[in-house]
Design a protein around this motif. Structure first.
Motif, PDB file in Angstrom:
ATOM      1  N   ALA A 283     -73.623  -9.216  96.048  1.00  0.00           N
ATOM      2  CA  ALA A 283     -73.072 -10.010  95.126  1.00  0.00           C
ATOM      3  C   ALA A 283     -72.456 -10.938  94.993  1.00  0.00           C
ATOM      4  CB  ALA A 283     -73.235  -9.404  93.701  1.00  0.00           C
ATOM      5  N   VAL A 284     -70.959 -11.284  96.183  1.00  0.00           N
ATOM      6  CA  VAL A 284     -70.030 -11.800  96.748  1.00  0.00           C
ATOM      7  C   VAL A 284     -70.202 -12.694  97.138  1.00  0.00           C
ATOM      8  CG1 VAL A 284     -67.488 -11.508  97.004  1.00  0.00           C
ATOM      9  CG2 VAL A 284     -68.451  -9.867  95.679  1.00  0.00           C
ATOM     10  N   VAL A 285     -70.964 -12.107  98.630  1.00  0.00           N
ATOM     11  CA  VAL A 285     -70.966 -12.919  99.443  1.00  0.00           C
ATOM     12  C   VAL A 285     -72.562 -13.974  98.880  1.00  0.00           C
ATOM     13  CG1 VAL A 285     -72.503 -12.645 101.904  1.00  0.00           C
ATOM     14  CG2 VAL A 285     -71.088 -10.707 101.142  1.00  0.00           C
TER      15      VAL A 285
ATOM     16  N   ALA B  75     -61.541  -6.610 102.513  1.00  0.00           N
ATOM     17  CA  ALA B  75     -62.032  -6.139 103.486  1.00  0.00           C
ATOM     18  C   ALA B  75     -63.674  -6.430 104.269  1.00  0.00           C
ATOM     19  CB  ALA B  75     -62.980  -5.030 102.779  1.00  0.00           C
ATOM     20  N   VAL B  76     -63.843  -7.736 104.054  1.00  0.00           N
ATOM     21  CA  VAL B  76     -64.015  -7.913 105.643  1.00  0.00           C
ATOM     22  C   VAL B  76     -63.977  -8.835 106.126  1.00  0.00           C
ATOM     23  CG1 VAL B  76     -65.973 -10.242 106.154  1.00  0.00           C
ATOM     24  CG2 VAL B  76     -65.655  -9.722 104.096  1.00  0.00           C
ATOM     25  N   LYS B  77     -64.052  -7.989 107.645  1.00  0.00           N
ATOM     26  CA  LYS B  77     -63.725  -8.105 108.810  1.00  0.00           C
ATOM     27  C   LYS B  77     -64.704  -8.533 110.448  1.00  0.00           C
ATOM     28  CE  LYS B  77     -60.335  -6.502 109.463  1.00  0.00           C
ATOM     29  NZ  LYS B  77     -58.407  -7.054 109.548  1.00  0.00           N
TER      30      LYS B  77
ATOM     31  N   GLY C 183     -56.329   6.899  92.298  1.00  0.00           N
ATOM     32  CA  GLY C 183     -56.933   6.134  91.611  1.00  0.00           C
ATOM     33  C   GLY C 183     -58.737   6.128  91.781  1.00  0.00           C
ATOM     34  N   ARG C 184     -59.232   4.827  90.793  1.00  0.00           N
ATOM     35  CA  ARG C 184     -60.278   4.996  90.690  1.00  0.00           C
ATOM     36  C   ARG C 184     -60.780   3.937  91.706  1.00  0.00           C
ATOM     37  NH1 ARG C 184     -60.360   3.621  84.430  1.00  0.00           N
ATOM     38  NH2 ARG C 184     -58.727   1.232  85.761  1.00  0.00           N
ATOM     39  N   HIS C 185     -62.248   4.209  92.808  1.00  0.00           N
ATOM     40  CA  HIS C 185     -62.439   4.199  94.085  1.00  0.00           C
ATOM     41  C   HIS C 185     -63.455   3.682  94.873  1.00  0.00           C
ATOM     42  CE1 HIS C 185     -57.661   2.839  94.569  1.00  0.00           C
ATOM     43  NE2 HIS C 185     -57.410   3.641  94.595  1.00  0.00           N
TER      44      HIS C 185
ATOM     45  N   GLN D 254     -53.094  -8.334  93.420  1.00  0.00           N
ATOM     46  CA  GLN D 254     -54.236 -10.346  93.482  1.00  0.00           C
ATOM     47  C   GLN D 254     -54.215  -9.704  95.408  1.00  0.00           C
ATOM     48  OE1 GLN D 254     -50.817 -10.116  93.560  1.00  0.00           O
ATOM     49  NE2 GLN D 254     -49.873 -11.525  94.341  1.00  0.00           N
ATOM     50  N   PHE D 255     -54.800  -8.678  95.247  1.00  0.00           N
ATOM     51  CA  PHE D 255     -55.704  -8.070  97.337  1.00  0.00           C
ATOM     52  C   PHE D 255     -57.261  -7.058  96.400  1.00  0.00           C
ATOM     53  CE2 PHE D 255     -50.949  -9.024  97.649  1.00  0.00           C
ATOM     54  CZ  PHE D 255     -50.644 -10.350  98.507  1.00  0.00           C
ATOM     55  N   SER D 256     -56.793  -7.344  95.141  1.00  0.00           N
ATOM     56  CA  SER D 256     -57.880  -6.362  94.227  1.00  0.00           C
ATOM     57  C   SER D 256     -58.969  -6.933  94.971  1.00  0.00           C
ATOM     58  CB  SER D 256     -57.908  -5.858  92.929  1.00  0.00           C
ATOM     59  OG  SER D 256     -58.389  -5.245  92.359  1.00  0.00           O
ATOM     60  N   GLY D 257     -60.549  -5.867  94.791  1.00  0.00           N
ATOM     61  CA  GLY D 257     -61.731  -6.548  94.846  1.00  0.00           C
ATOM     62  C   GLY D 257     -62.436  -7.230  93.416  1.00  0.00           C
ATOM     63  N   ARG D 258     -61.194  -6.656  92.538  1.00  0.00           N
ATOM     64  CA  ARG D 258     -61.620  -7.099  91.011  1.00  0.00           C
ATOM     65  C   ARG D 258     -61.300  -9.047  90.955  1.00  0.00           C
ATOM     66  NH1 ARG D 258     -63.263  -6.795  86.798  1.00  0.00           N
ATOM     67  NH2 ARG D 258     -62.160  -7.356  84.604  1.00  0.00           N
ATOM     68  N   MET D 259     -60.777  -9.256  92.015  1.00  0.00           N
ATOM     69  CA  MET D 259     -60.683 -10.821  91.795  1.00  0.00           C
ATOM     70  C   MET D 259     -61.596 -11.834  92.941  1.00  0.00           C
ATOM     71  SD  MET D 259     -56.743 -11.231  91.229  1.00  0.00           S
ATOM     72  CE  MET D 259     -57.260 -13.168  91.868  1.00  0.00           C
ATOM     73  N   THR D 260     -63.292 -10.434  92.928  1.00  0.00           N
ATOM     74  CA  THR D 260     -64.338 -11.281  93.338  1.00  0.00           C
ATOM     75  C   THR D 260     -65.158 -11.619  91.904  1.00  0.00           C
ATOM     76  OG1 THR D 260     -64.989  -9.550  93.761  1.00  0.00           O
ATOM     77  CG2 THR D 260     -64.350 -10.710  95.584  1.00  0.00           C
ATOM     78  N   ALA D 261     -64.381 -10.896  90.784  1.00  0.00           N
ATOM     79  CA  ALA D 261     -65.079 -11.322  89.226  1.00  0.00           C
ATOM     80  C   ALA D 261     -65.596 -12.065  89.136  1.00  0.00           C
ATOM     81  CB  ALA D 261     -65.065 -10.417  88.291  1.00  0.00           C
TER      82      ALA D 261
ATOM     83  N   PRO E 190     -64.370   0.121 105.604  1.00  0.00           N
ATOM     84  CA  PRO E 190     -64.612   1.328 104.556  1.00  0.00           C
ATOM     85  C   PRO E 190     -63.482   1.332 103.276  1.00  0.00           C
ATOM     86  CG  PRO E 190     -64.501   2.228 107.092  1.00  0.00           C
ATOM     87  CD  PRO E 190     -64.114   0.955 107.525  1.00  0.00           C
ATOM     88  N   THR E 191     -64.193   1.005 102.480  1.00  0.00           N
ATOM     89  CA  THR E 191     -62.462   0.955 101.212  1.00  0.00           C
ATOM     90  C   THR E 191     -61.345   1.833 102.291  1.00  0.00           C
ATOM     91  OG1 THR E 191     -64.626   2.082 100.238  1.00  0.00           O
ATOM     92  CG2 THR E 191     -62.508   1.250  99.263  1.00  0.00           C
ATOM     93  N   PRO E 192     -60.211   0.754 101.564  1.00  0.00           N
ATOM     94  CA  PRO E 192     -58.989   2.190 102.622  1.00  0.00           C
ATOM     95  C   PRO E 192     -58.631   2.969 101.408  1.00  0.00           C
ATOM     96  CG  PRO E 192     -59.014  -0.589 102.071  1.00  0.00           C
ATOM     97  CD  PRO E 192     -60.163  -0.635 101.930  1.00  0.00           C
TER      98      PRO E 192
HETATM   99  C1  FMN Z   1     -66.106  -5.524  95.317  1.00  0.00           C
HETATM  100  C2  FMN Z   1     -64.787  -5.541  96.183  1.00  0.00           C
HETATM  101  C3  FMN Z   1     -64.775  -4.125  95.945  1.00  0.00           C
HETATM  102  C4  FMN Z   1     -63.612  -3.178  96.341  1.00  0.00           C
HETATM  103  N1  FMN Z   1     -62.621  -1.715  95.807  1.00  0.00           N
HETATM  104  C5  FMN Z   1     -61.681  -1.349  96.550  1.00  0.00           C
HETATM  105  C6  FMN Z   1     -61.199  -0.062  95.959  1.00  0.00           C
HETATM  106  O1  FMN Z   1     -61.900   0.377  95.425  1.00  0.00           O
HETATM  107  N2  FMN Z   1     -60.443   0.281  96.812  1.00  0.00           N
HETATM  108  C7  FMN Z   1     -59.589  -0.059  97.959  1.00  0.00           C
HETATM  109  O2  FMN Z   1     -58.807  -0.084  98.345  1.00  0.00           O
HETATM  110  N3  FMN Z   1     -59.636  -1.240  98.271  1.00  0.00           N
HETATM  111  C8  FMN Z   1     -61.133  -1.964  97.358  1.00  0.00           C
HETATM  112  N4  FMN Z   1     -61.142  -3.534  98.067  1.00  0.00           N
HETATM  113  C9  FMN Z   1     -61.142  -3.918  99.161  1.00  0.00           C
HETATM  114  C10 FMN Z   1     -59.107  -4.147  98.684  1.00  0.00           C
HETATM  115  O3  FMN Z   1     -59.659  -5.109  97.590  1.00  0.00           O
HETATM  116  C11 FMN Z   1     -59.087  -5.011 100.555  1.00  0.00           C
HETATM  117  O4  FMN Z   1     -59.147  -3.907 101.388  1.00  0.00           O
HETATM  118  C12 FMN Z   1     -57.694  -4.872 101.081  1.00  0.00           C
HETATM  119  O5  FMN Z   1     -57.534  -6.368  99.737  1.00  0.00           O
HETATM  120  C13 FMN Z   1     -57.123  -5.510 102.371  1.00  0.00           C
HETATM  121  O6  FMN Z   1     -57.910  -6.853 102.284  1.00  0.00           O
HETATM  122  P1  FMN Z   1     -58.025  -6.987 103.967  1.00  0.00           P
HETATM  123  O7  FMN Z   1     -59.070  -5.756 104.369  1.00  0.00           O
HETATM  124  O8  FMN Z   1     -59.293  -8.275 103.872  1.00  0.00           O
HETATM  125  O9  FMN Z   1     -57.346  -6.483 104.660  1.00  0.00           O
HETATM  126  C14 FMN Z   1     -62.606  -4.311  97.275  1.00  0.00           C
HETATM  127  C15 FMN Z   1     -63.093  -5.313  98.128  1.00  0.00           C
HETATM  128  C16 FMN Z   1     -64.459  -5.667  97.552  1.00  0.00           C
HETATM  129  C17 FMN Z   1     -64.824  -6.732  97.878  1.00  0.00           C
END
Ligand code: FMN
Length: 357
Positions: free
Chosen positions: A336-338, A240-242, A324-326, A123-130, A299-301
């Motif tokens: 688009a999410v903003v 990923a917003v800081k 993985g695919r990132h 549930q922490f995936s960026g995919r949840m923003t779709a 930056p993407t973690p």
């Molecule tokens: C549209 C979008 C795509 C994302 N894609 C990735 C990805 O491919 N790989 C990854 O590690 N994090 C990705 N993230 C960021 C992680 O979901 C995020 O860094 C993680 O849940 C930890 O939360 P935090 O950075 O807010 O602390 C993405 C975020 C968004 C908004």
């Protein structure tokens, strides 16, 4: 099923995980009978989709199913948006249950939730923003009918910075570009910065700039329900917003009041400000200027360079390599999410605090 909800009169309930059967959201509070333009939703989804070599190789169709609450294209109750997860590959994530990825939610989630599975970032995936982009597209349709429009663009990617004061139209036009930079030269330099990081097995961050126009003076709630509070909450909910700043934001700290105050004048019979250092918000309400804010993404973690981590099974230091695919940079897709999250916040403010409701 866990539902994460937000909002006052417009309530959004987000559910699902990156590698579950589906993800989606409920939307409560849309005006009954409101027409929904499905093509508009599809266009917004397209803007979130990864582009060329600069986005994740995980390609999903992201077909939005309006499963409940829409009859003959009109809102008939609580709307349920569902998006199927078709392109799942959990194998690349198995190891992260033992050696969590630095910068991602793996470590805190594994310690906090018994039996947590990292698969796809869960549930922490960026995919949840779709689904949120789909909900935001509906909110944008509602706002557009009231003359309120929102656009976001890439203001900075890595060390490539757009220093121009961009017009709303330029931001809107940037949607068709690969990185969402506001002109060709910047687009090329931003793309190059992303590709270079990716070739190094690394990632980069950046800043999304956003503007909402058409908000009347006094628009919004106050105190804990203020316009900027509500927008900032939605922005910080994006993974990923800081950082979020309105107008000149942190820059205001080193100005004098005589420089920072947006002074007023009457122009063509209307009150207007001579500058927009506050980003269009004073006392938590719109001052009639465009609402402008910037959102900083880290930056993407997940990077493929080896990194130090811990081995949770053996309680020792270890290393992790991520295959993985990132996305090497989140910013171009995140614009688009903003836009969507801003639309949800502003529509909720409209339903909750504008007197004609
Ligand atoms: C549209 C979008 C795509 C994302 N894609 C990735 C990805 O491919 N790989 C990854 O590690 N994090 C990705 N993230 C960021 C992680 O979901 C995020 O860094 C993680 O849940 C930890 O939360 P935090 O950075 O807010 O602390 C993405 C975020 C968004 C908004």
């Amino acid at each position: 099923m866990e539902i994460y909800s937000v909002g006052n009169k417009l309530r959004i309930g987000l559910f699902g995980k990156s590698h579950a059967e589906s993800i989606g959201c409920y939307i409560d509070g849309l005006p009954l009978g409101m027409e929904i333009d499905a093509d508009g939703i599809a266009r917004a989804m397209d803007l979130r989709r990864p582009k060329g070599g600069i986005g994740t190789p995980r390609r999903e169709k992201d077909e939005v199913i309006l499963e409940e609450g829409v009859i003959d294209g009109k809102v008939a109750g609580r709307v349920l948006i569902r998006i199927m997860n078709r392109n799942k590959d959990s194998s690349a994530y198995d190891g992260f249950n033992v050696t969590p990825r630095p910068g991602h939610a793996d470590l805190p989630a594994l310690i906090k939730f018994e039996g947590f599975e990292v698969a796809g970032g869960a549930q922490f995936s960026g995919r949840m923003t779709a689904p949120l982009v789909a909900a935001g597209a509906i909110a944008q349709q509602y706002l557009a009918a009231k003359g309120i429009r929102i656009a976001a663009y890439s203001k900075q990617i890595a060390d490539v910075i757009d220093t121009e004061e961009r017009t709303f139209e330029e931001m809107e036009a940037s949607r068709s570009r690969k990185t969402r930079a506001a002109d060709d030269a910047l687009d090329a330099r931003m793309e190059e910065a992303i590709l270079k990081a990716s070739a190094d097995g690394d990632s980069v961050g950046g800043i999304v700039g956003c503007m909402a126009i058409g908000l009347p003076i006094g628009f919004g709630g106050i105190w804990f329900d203020a316009l900027d509070v509500s927008v900032a909450r939605m922005m910080f909910s994006i993974p990923a917003v800081k950082g979020v700043e309105f107008g000149k934001g942190f820059g205001l700290a080193s100005m004098r009041g005589s420089e920072s105050n947006d002074q007023y004048a009457v122009k063509d019979g209307r009150i207007s400000a001579l500058s927009n250092n506050m980003g269009g918000v004073c006392g938590g309400m719109s001052d009639g200027m465009p609402l402008t804010f910037s959102v900083a993404f880290k930056p993407t973690p997940s990077i493929s360079k080896p990194q130090r981590t811990v081995n949770l099974r053996e309680m020792r230091d270890d290393t992790v390599e991520i295959k993985g695919r990132h996305d090497p940079c989140i910013v171009p897709r995140a614009a688009a999410v903003v836009e969507a999250m801003a639309a949800i916040a502003i529509m909720d403010q409209d339903l909750s605090f504008q007197s004609d409701q």
